[in-house]
Design an enzyme around this catalytic site. Structure first.
Site, PDB file in Angstrom:
ATOM      1  N   ASP A 121      -3.186 -48.122 -25.247  1.00 31.62           N
ATOM      2  CA  ASP A 121      -4.247 -49.034 -24.801  1.00 31.62           C
ATOM      3  C   ASP A 121      -5.596 -48.625 -25.396  1.00 31.62           C
ATOM      4  OD1 ASP A 121      -3.649 -46.808 -23.298  1.00 31.62           O
ATOM      5  OD2 ASP A 121      -4.270 -47.637 -21.375  1.00 31.62           O
TER       6      ASP A 121
ATOM      7  N   LYS B 205       2.351 -43.697 -25.052  1.00 29.86           N
ATOM      8  CA  LYS B 205       1.962 -44.013 -23.671  1.00 29.86           C
ATOM      9  C   LYS B 205       2.522 -42.884 -22.812  1.00 29.86           C
ATOM     10  CE  LYS B 205       0.124 -46.873 -20.679  1.00 29.86           C
ATOM     11  NZ  LYS B 205      -1.339 -47.044 -20.583  1.00 29.86           N
TER      12      LYS B 205
ATOM     13  N   ASP C 160       4.310 -52.704 -33.913  1.00 30.13           N
ATOM     14  CA  ASP C 160       4.360 -54.141 -34.172  1.00 30.13           C
ATOM     15  C   ASP C 160       3.027 -54.774 -33.761  1.00 30.13           C
ATOM     16  OD1 ASP C 160       5.207 -56.700 -34.621  1.00 30.13           O
ATOM     17  OD2 ASP C 160       6.624 -56.792 -32.943  1.00 30.13           O
TER      18      ASP C 160
END
Ligand code: NAD
Length: 368
Positions: A221, A189, A245
């Site tokens: 995303d 990110k 995860d």
């Protein structure tokens, strides 16, 4: 090759599928002249019952001396109301920590006969064969401080990484890509997080050491979207702990069955803990219904990543593929016009394939 393997069957179907993995590894050892010694130890609920703790010292010591560890699954209703230090999962977390397992590898492959069970359209999931490499010991799950403040009116978690922690997981992912299709997707990110900017810089620095691997950077995303719109576009995906995860769970449903998914967790010396993604399935334990494939494919990962026996790992994977192609499946799977079998028969079919394959190779090389 001589190797010492510790088996931690654990609870529920863990014991049944571990038996299957041992049969497969025994066949591989006999057919390809290796010596695998197996040592059983308790973990989880079984260890609580026998030793009063989910992770006995004897288990930890044996794992530390082993060349690799295979784990079934832990947990079950019998121990659900135990105090937290006597919960089976404590054993799992404890052994991961004791072995300093920093890299979690989850391969996700769409098997042709099973694609209809995917929540995605067959044409989208078809051809998917990816490996998620997740950093396991750093990031926001372990950073301090992590606490409530101002009488509960504010809260803080900390996302921290050292350069060394990022470098070692990135190296592991590049190496995995070298042994696969040579494509690495680094997920971060970097448009927002400083930790991601550093992550991206390190991937760029490392690129020169692995010229045959092509690299792309994708924001987390966008990666989450791409996993369900074009999963076949990924080869190896590397990412930090929390992103990994979430993405690895998202990716795990692509193929439609929990019973098919193996995983590997590795430390710096190459010792690994190999386990199926599924749990102890108390609802089917002891009934001979468990799908042993996730555990058997975990054993294949052990051969690949801890013992560098790529050919033998591939033979196990081909055996699974060919048994499914022939229409055999366990109760958790549906194959149109297929034949449902139990844990033992599924295992036997896979073992028979391995033995027949070697016998036919011998005939070919001896007589032609
Ligand atoms: P689960 O994975 O055990 O089972 C979920 C569903 O999938 C069940 O219907 C089960 O029958 C089925 N299933 C799972 N593996 C299968 C296999 N190999 N073959 C056929 N069907 C299979 O998850 P759960 O029911 O949420 O948890 C049961 C217990 O397992 C709990 O105590 C949980 O804490 C524990 N658990 C352990 C691990 C682990 O050891 N790594 C992981 C997840 C859950």
């Amino acid at each position: 090759m001589k190797k010492r393997i510790v088996l931690l069957p654990g609870d529920g179907i863990g014991k049944e599928v571990m038996h299957s993995a041992k049969e497969v590894l025994t066949a591989i050892a006999e057919e390809y002249n290796h010596t695998f010694s197996f040592e059983n130890h308790e973990i989880g609920g079984a260890a609580i019952d026998q030793y009063g703790t989910p992770l006995p010292e004897t288990t930890v010591d044996a794992c530390k001396q082993a060349d690799a560890v295979l784990l079934g699954a832990v947990g079950g209703p019998k121990w659900d109301n135990n105090p937290s230090h006597l919960r089976p999962e404590r054993g799992l977390l404890g052994i991961r920590k004791a072995l300093d397992l920093y890299a979690n590898l989850r391969p996700i492959k769409g098997f042709k006969n099973l694609l209809h069970a995917s929540p995605l359209k067959e044409e989208i999931v078809s051809g998917s064969d990816l490996l998620i490499v997740r950093e396991l010991t750093g990031g926001i799950y372990f950073g301090t401080p992590s606490e409530r403040r101002d009488n509960g009116e504010s809260v803080v978690d900390t996302l921290a990484y050292t350069r060394r922690e990022i470098e070692r997981i990135v190296d592991k992912a590049f190496q995995a890509a070298q042994g696969r299709r040579g494509k690495l997707t680094s997920v971060d990110k970097a448009n927002v997080l400083e930790s991601s900017k550093m992550w991206r810089e390190i991937v760029e620095e490392k690129k020169a050491q692995y010229p045959e691997v092509s690299v792309e950077h994708v924001l987390v995303d966008a990666a989450a979207m791409k996993l369900i719109t074009n999963p076949a576009s990924f080869d190896v995906v590397v990412t930090e702990n929390m992103f990994g995860d979430i993405l690895s769970d998202e990716a795990s449903v692509l193929t439609g069955s929990l019973g098919m998914l193996p995983s590997a967790s590795l430390n710096e010396s190459g010792v690994g803990l190999y386990e199926p993604v599924h749990g102890s399935a108390p609802d089917i334990a002891g009934k001979g219904l468990a799908n042993p494939v996730a555990m058997i494919l975990s054993a294949a990962l052990m051969l690949r990543y801890s013992f560098e026996l790529e050919d033998e790992a591939k033979i196990i994977e081909d055996a699974v593929q060919s048994v499914l192609d022939a229409g055999y499946h366990t109760a958790d799977l549906q194959i149109p016009n297929g034949r449902q079998v139990g844990t033992e028969e599924m295992t036997k079919l896979i073992v028979d394939y391995i033995r027949t394959l070697n016998a036919s190779k011998c005939i070919a090389s001896c007589y032609y």
